[in-house]
Scaffold this active site. Structure first.
Site, PDB file in Angstrom:
ATOM      1  N   ASN A 318       0.844  -1.199   0.000  1.00 32.39           N
ATOM      2  CA  ASN A 318       0.000   0.000   0.000  1.00 32.39           C
ATOM      3  C   ASN A 318       0.879   1.250   0.000  1.00 32.39           C
ATOM      4  O   ASN A 318       0.770   2.118   0.882  1.00 32.39           O
ATOM      5  CB  ASN A 318      -0.947  -0.017   1.208  1.00 32.39           C
ATOM      6  CG  ASN A 318      -2.226   0.752   0.936  1.00 32.39           C
ATOM      7  OD1 ASN A 318      -2.347   1.446  -0.071  1.00 32.39           O
ATOM      8  ND2 ASN A 318      -3.183   0.643   1.840  1.00 32.39           N
ATOM      9  N   HIS A 349      -8.486   3.471   8.548  1.00 34.03           N
ATOM     10  CA  HIS A 349      -9.058   2.199   8.097  1.00 34.03           C
ATOM     11  C   HIS A 349     -10.456   1.971   8.655  1.00 34.03           C
ATOM     12  O   HIS A 349     -11.288   1.338   7.987  1.00 34.03           O
ATOM     13  CB  HIS A 349      -8.146   1.032   8.494  1.00 34.03           C
ATOM     14  CG  HIS A 349      -6.998   0.815   7.569  1.00 34.03           C
ATOM     15  ND1 HIS A 349      -5.774   1.435   7.730  1.00 34.03           N
ATOM     16  CD2 HIS A 349      -6.878   0.060   6.439  1.00 34.03           C
ATOM     17  CE1 HIS A 349      -4.960   1.058   6.769  1.00 34.03           C
ATOM     18  NE2 HIS A 349      -5.594   0.228   5.966  1.00 34.03           N
TER      19      HIS A 349
END
Length: 463
Positions: A318, A349
């Site tokens: 990521n 998140h």
């Protein structure tokens, strides 16, 4: 899932068309901005229906902040509003889905838009509200000197190449791409006359796109064949725990973690291919003279699978989110930048407890790994056999540490997480604490990092 794949495949076709028929030589910047924005809005509505209203509300709220807030506070207000709205949406998902998360839902695009909003706000603050000597070399390069127009702002946040799966990119890079300066700027960094060229070459992304589509296809096949056959939940099955020795459980943990990766490889590589197909993502020329199209790449699979340190693994997984965390948090945190960065990542998140178990554990393991590397690595560089042995051991430890850390991220809830950690005796937590007690590290303060950044900037200027 079907809507996601359909939109990304249609975006891929639209991206090729966009690069060929709406290239900067055929269409104005305004037309390119408008097309990218309208198609992005259509994709959002098609995929998420009425839930897409959350994307547009957040975008317009922050456009108001960007035009009305004072420059010294613009990044703070934008950050609080964007992260606050995202968090409220994450909370609503708890009550809607009750831990049964849909593979794709509106929070994914909202997370990407939050990254872009805060990135632009910070870079606008750097460009207008700070002196050049206060900035790092990277901050100077990416600083935005004027507020964007509404069309530029909407195009950056809602363009069809990144609305569904990202990745986040820098505002100046995106504007240079729309205006047709993106590739040219990178090519000017190379002396082409020395290489025998009379004029600048014209790099084509077709080869890079085809290569990434092959990776996407392989990832999809692995996802369909492996992921469902090796569920993460099996590692806390009572029968499995009773009959399987500790080392075998660690081995199976590695297997199920590997099986969980292909869906991320699929989504991120396909998103990268879509941007490349539109002509966006050129990053320059490597030492062998090969054109590189990895400016927006979100992962480096080889470096992930061969990582010999926790830091190396994180930096190649990521990638664009890691870059965002560095630019909006790590480089700006007044103290404990590592801890604050992991906490922001958890909050971004969502609010599932498993995320916080993962990222708080990540802080501990990152600090311990850094202490071991700084205090021990140089002893193993004196000979090739020692270096190979060191790399083999650190690779195995890194892979197991990652598996140990990310298991709660998949499990989500408190009870299965605690059950898992009990089954493996909290060994990574205990080892990390022992390392930090024996080999303490000092947190790097903002003033120290600023002095280092200023020295780097002065060095670049002197060259």
């Amino acid at each position: 899932q079907i809507n996601f794949v359909a939109c990304q495949l249609f975006a891929l076709l639209a991206a090729f068309w966009f690069r060929i028929y709406l290239s900067p030589s055929h269409a104005s910047s305004a037309v390119r901005h408008a097309f990218a924005t309208l198609f992005g809005i259509y994709f959002a509505v098609f995929c998420f229906g009425w839930y897409s209203i959350h994307l547009f509300v957040l975008v317009m709220m922050n456009y108001g902040i960007m035009n009305m807030a004072s420059i010294p506070n613009i990044h703070r207000y934008s950050f609080v509003v964007a992260m606050g709205y995202l968090t409220l949406c994450h909370i609503s998902r708890i009550y809607i889905f009750h831990y049964g998360i849909l593979t794709t839902d509106f929070s994914g695009p909202l997370m990407i838009i939050t990254q872009k909003i805060t990135t632009l706000a910070c870079q606008l603050h750097d460009g207008i509200g700070r002196q050049a000597e206060e900035l790092t070399a990277e901050q100077n390069r990416l600083a935005v000197k004027s507020r964007p127009s509404l069309l530029e702002y909407l195009s950056y946040l809602l363009n069809f190449m990144s609305i569904i799966a990202g990745p986040c990119s820098n505002y100046k890079d995106y504007i240079a791409f729309i205006e047709g300066r993106h590739v040219h700027m990178k090519l000017l960094e190379v002396n082409w006359k020395q290489k025998g060229y009379d004029r600048l070459p014209d790099p084509s992304p077709t080869g890079a796109v085809m290569y990434k589509l092959c990776i996407t296809l392989v990832s999809l096949i692995l996802f369909l064949t492996l992921t469902k056959n090796f569920p993460m939940a099996y590692i806390i099955d009572n029968e499995f725990l009773d009959k399987t020795p500790f080392l075998s459980r660690l081995g199976y943990l590695y297997v199920v973690t590997q099986a969980a990766k292909p869906k991320y490889y699929f989504a991120w590589t396909l998103a990268d291919a879509v941007n490349n197909a539109a002509g966006y993502g050129f990053s320059g020329v490597d030492e062998r003279g090969t054109f590189r199209w990895d400016l927006l790449s979100n992962l480096n699979i080889w470096n992930i699978e061969t990582a010999t340190s926790f830091k190396m693994y994180i930096e190649n997984w990521n990638i664009q989110t890691a870059a965002w965390l560095k630019r909006v948090c790590y480089d700006r945190a007044p103290w404990y930048p590592t801890a604050l960065t992991f906490i922001l990542s958890a909050l971004w998140h969502g609010i599932y407890p498993g995320y916080y178990f993962t990222f708080l554990t990540g802080i501990l393991i990152t600090l311990a790994a850094r202490a071991i590397r700084n205090n021990c690595r140089h002893y193993f560089l004196s000979s090739v056999p020692l270096k190979i042995a060191y790399d083999v051991v650190t690779w195995a430890v890194t892979q197991l540490a990652v598996c140990y850390t990310v298991a709660p991220f998949v499990m989500l809830a408190v009870e299965p997480t605690i059950k898992f950690y009990k089954s493996v005796y909290f060994h990574m937590h205990i080892l990390s604490i022992l390392v930090l007690l024996l080999l303490p590290i000092r947190p790097q303060t903002c003033s120290v990092r600023r002095a280092q950044n200023q020295a780097m900037l002065n060095s670049i200027k002197s060259k």
